[in-house]
Scaffold this motif. Sequence first.
Motif, PDB file in Angstrom:
ATOM      1  N   GLN A  43       0.847  -1.189   0.000  1.00  0.00           N
ATOM      2  CA  GLN A  43       0.000   0.000   0.000  1.00  0.00           C
ATOM      3  C   GLN A  43       0.883   1.240   0.000  1.00  0.00           C
ATOM      4  OE1 GLN A  43      -2.687   0.134   3.315  1.00  0.00           O
ATOM      5  NE2 GLN A  43      -3.678   2.015   2.619  1.00  0.00           N
ATOM      6  N   GLU A  44       0.531   2.210  -0.845  1.00  0.00           N
ATOM      7  CA  GLU A  44       1.166   3.523  -0.870  1.00  0.00           C
ATOM      8  C   GLU A  44       0.062   4.558  -0.744  1.00  0.00           C
ATOM      9  OE1 GLU A  44       3.566   3.945  -4.383  1.00  0.00           O
ATOM     10  OE2 GLU A  44       4.941   2.344  -3.776  1.00  0.00           O
ATOM     11  N   GLY A  45      -0.103   5.099   0.448  1.00  0.00           N
ATOM     12  CA  GLY A  45      -1.208   6.029   0.701  1.00  0.00           C
ATOM     13  C   GLY A  45      -2.524   5.297   0.554  1.00  0.00           C
ATOM     14  N   ASP A  46      -3.413   5.801  -0.315  1.00  0.00           N
ATOM     15  CA  ASP A  46      -4.709   5.171  -0.555  1.00  0.00           C
ATOM     16  C   ASP A  46      -4.668   4.149  -1.683  1.00  0.00           C
ATOM     17  OD1 ASP A  46      -5.856   6.701   1.430  1.00  0.00           O
ATOM     18  OD2 ASP A  46      -6.549   8.262   0.055  1.00  0.00           O
ATOM     19  N   THR A  47      -3.508   3.957  -2.276  1.00  0.00           N
ATOM     20  CA  THR A  47      -3.382   3.066  -3.430  1.00  0.00           C
ATOM     21  C   THR A  47      -2.776   1.731  -3.017  1.00  0.00           C
ATOM     22  OG1 THR A  47      -3.066   4.972  -4.877  1.00  0.00           O
ATOM     23  CG2 THR A  47      -2.384   2.823  -5.733  1.00  0.00           C
ATOM     24  N   TYR A  48      -3.407   0.662  -3.469  1.00  0.00           N
ATOM     25  CA  TYR A  48      -2.867  -0.677  -3.280  1.00  0.00           C
ATOM     26  C   TYR A  48      -2.216  -1.099  -4.592  1.00  0.00           C
ATOM     27  CZ  TYR A  48      -5.446  -1.017   1.066  1.00  0.00           C
ATOM     28  OH  TYR A  48      -5.902  -0.798   2.328  1.00  0.00           O
ATOM     29  N   ILE A  49      -1.099  -1.768  -4.488  1.00  0.00           N
ATOM     30  CA  ILE A  49      -0.359  -2.183  -5.674  1.00  0.00           C
ATOM     31  C   ILE A  49      -0.112  -3.683  -5.593  1.00  0.00           C
ATOM     32  CG2 ILE A  49       1.737  -1.882  -7.043  1.00  0.00           C
ATOM     33  CD1 ILE A  49       1.866   0.955  -5.610  1.00  0.00           C
ATOM     34  N   LEU A  50      -0.587  -4.391  -6.607  1.00  0.00           N
ATOM     35  CA  LEU A  50      -0.372  -5.836  -6.739  1.00  0.00           C
ATOM     36  C   LEU A  50       0.598  -6.033  -7.890  1.00  0.00           C
ATOM     37  CD1 LEU A  50      -1.036  -8.860  -6.289  1.00  0.00           C
ATOM     38  CD2 LEU A  50      -2.944  -8.548  -7.885  1.00  0.00           C
ATOM     39  N   GLN A  51       1.657  -6.799  -7.636  1.00  0.00           N
ATOM     40  CA  GLN A  51       2.655  -7.022  -8.677  1.00  0.00           C
ATOM     41  C   GLN A  51       2.987  -8.506  -8.759  1.00  0.00           C
ATOM     42  OE1 GLN A  51       6.845  -5.448  -8.335  1.00  0.00           O
ATOM     43  NE2 GLN A  51       5.925  -3.964  -9.743  1.00  0.00           N
ATOM     44  N   VAL A  52       2.892  -9.054  -9.969  1.00  0.00           N
ATOM     45  CA  VAL A  52       3.272 -10.433 -10.233  1.00  0.00           C
ATOM     46  C   VAL A  52       4.377 -10.380 -11.286  1.00  0.00           C
ATOM     47  CG1 VAL A  52       2.513 -12.714 -11.008  1.00  0.00           C
ATOM     48  CG2 VAL A  52       0.955 -11.270  -9.695  1.00  0.00           C
ATOM     49  N   THR A  99       1.800  -5.039 -13.094  1.00  0.00           N
ATOM     50  CA  THR A  99       1.480  -4.225 -11.928  1.00  0.00           C
ATOM     51  C   THR A  99       0.050  -3.716 -12.053  1.00  0.00           C
ATOM     52  OG1 THR A  99       3.796  -3.520 -11.799  1.00  0.00           O
ATOM     53  CG2 THR A  99       2.181  -2.218 -10.571  1.00  0.00           C
ATOM     54  N   ILE A 100      -0.738  -4.007 -11.034  1.00  0.00           N
ATOM     55  CA  ILE A 100      -2.121  -3.538 -10.965  1.00  0.00           C
ATOM     56  C   ILE A 100      -2.208  -2.582  -9.780  1.00  0.00           C
ATOM     57  CG2 ILE A 100      -4.526  -4.192 -10.579  1.00  0.00           C
ATOM     58  CD1 ILE A 100      -3.796  -6.962 -11.779  1.00  0.00           C
ATOM     59  N   SER A 101      -2.658  -1.361 -10.035  1.00  0.00           N
ATOM     60  CA  SER A 101      -2.834  -0.362  -8.977  1.00  0.00           C
ATOM     61  C   SER A 101      -4.319  -0.068  -8.839  1.00  0.00           C
ATOM     62  CB  SER A 101      -2.093   0.925  -9.337  1.00  0.00           C
ATOM     63  OG  SER A 101      -0.722   0.671  -9.534  1.00  0.00           O
ATOM     64  N   PHE A 102      -4.791  -0.001  -7.591  1.00  0.00           N
ATOM     65  CA  PHE A 102      -6.222   0.250  -7.368  1.00  0.00           C
ATOM     66  C   PHE A 102      -6.439   0.912  -6.013  1.00  0.00           C
ATOM     67  CE2 PHE A 102      -5.150  -3.929  -5.850  1.00  0.00           C
ATOM     68  CZ  PHE A 102      -5.877  -4.121  -4.700  1.00  0.00           C
ATOM     69  N   LEU A 103      -7.543   1.617  -5.897  1.00  0.00           N
ATOM     70  CA  LEU A 103      -7.953   2.237  -4.650  1.00  0.00           C
ATOM     71  C   LEU A 103      -8.988   1.345  -3.988  1.00  0.00           C
ATOM     72  CD1 LEU A 103      -8.457   5.901  -5.884  1.00  0.00           C
ATOM     73  CD2 LEU A 103      -6.509   4.998  -4.625  1.00  0.00           C
ATOM     74  N   THR A 104      -8.990   1.318  -2.680  1.00  0.00           N
ATOM     75  CA  THR A 104     -10.001   0.544  -1.960  1.00  0.00           C
ATOM     76  C   THR A 104     -10.231   1.199  -0.609  1.00  0.00           C
ATOM     77  OG1 THR A 104     -10.635  -1.636  -1.141  1.00  0.00           O
ATOM     78  CG2 THR A 104      -8.328  -1.073  -0.955  1.00  0.00           C
ATOM     79  N   VAL A 105     -11.296   0.831   0.036  1.00  0.00           N
ATOM     80  CA  VAL A 105     -11.552   1.298   1.393  1.00  0.00           C
ATOM     81  C   VAL A 105     -11.106   0.218   2.349  1.00  0.00           C
ATOM     82  CG1 VAL A 105     -13.434   2.851   0.799  1.00  0.00           C
ATOM     83  CG2 VAL A 105     -13.924   0.456   1.230  1.00  0.00           C
TER      84      VAL A 105
END
Length: 107
Positions: A43-52, A99-105
């Motif tokens: 997580q970077e701030g409000d952004t989640y980053i998934l990397q394969v 790399t997939i970046s997304f916002l979530t609560v």
Amino acid sequence: ISLNPEWAMPCGLAINELVTNALKYAFPQDFKEKAVIGIKLWQEGDTYILQVSDNGVGIPDSVDSQNPSTTGLNLVNEWATKQMEGTIDINKTNGTVVTISFLTVDP
């Protein structure tokens, strides 16, 4: 990191598809190096980053990350952009890094 099912399910599906693709295509019989597949989620701030990532032969240059022609990458693109309302980037140098970046609560 804790994710609620709304985000965890598409992440799991994307990871499964990308790792399966790496196992099937990234390491042909004549691959000389030790095969490595990496999975990271941070997580970077409000952004989640998934990397394969993998250190295999790489996805062909003809594959467009925004309009993939393969069923598996098309599904990953749909999960990332539609279901997760995020972005996807495919780096094809030195193997493949998706790399997939997304916002979530928070859950």
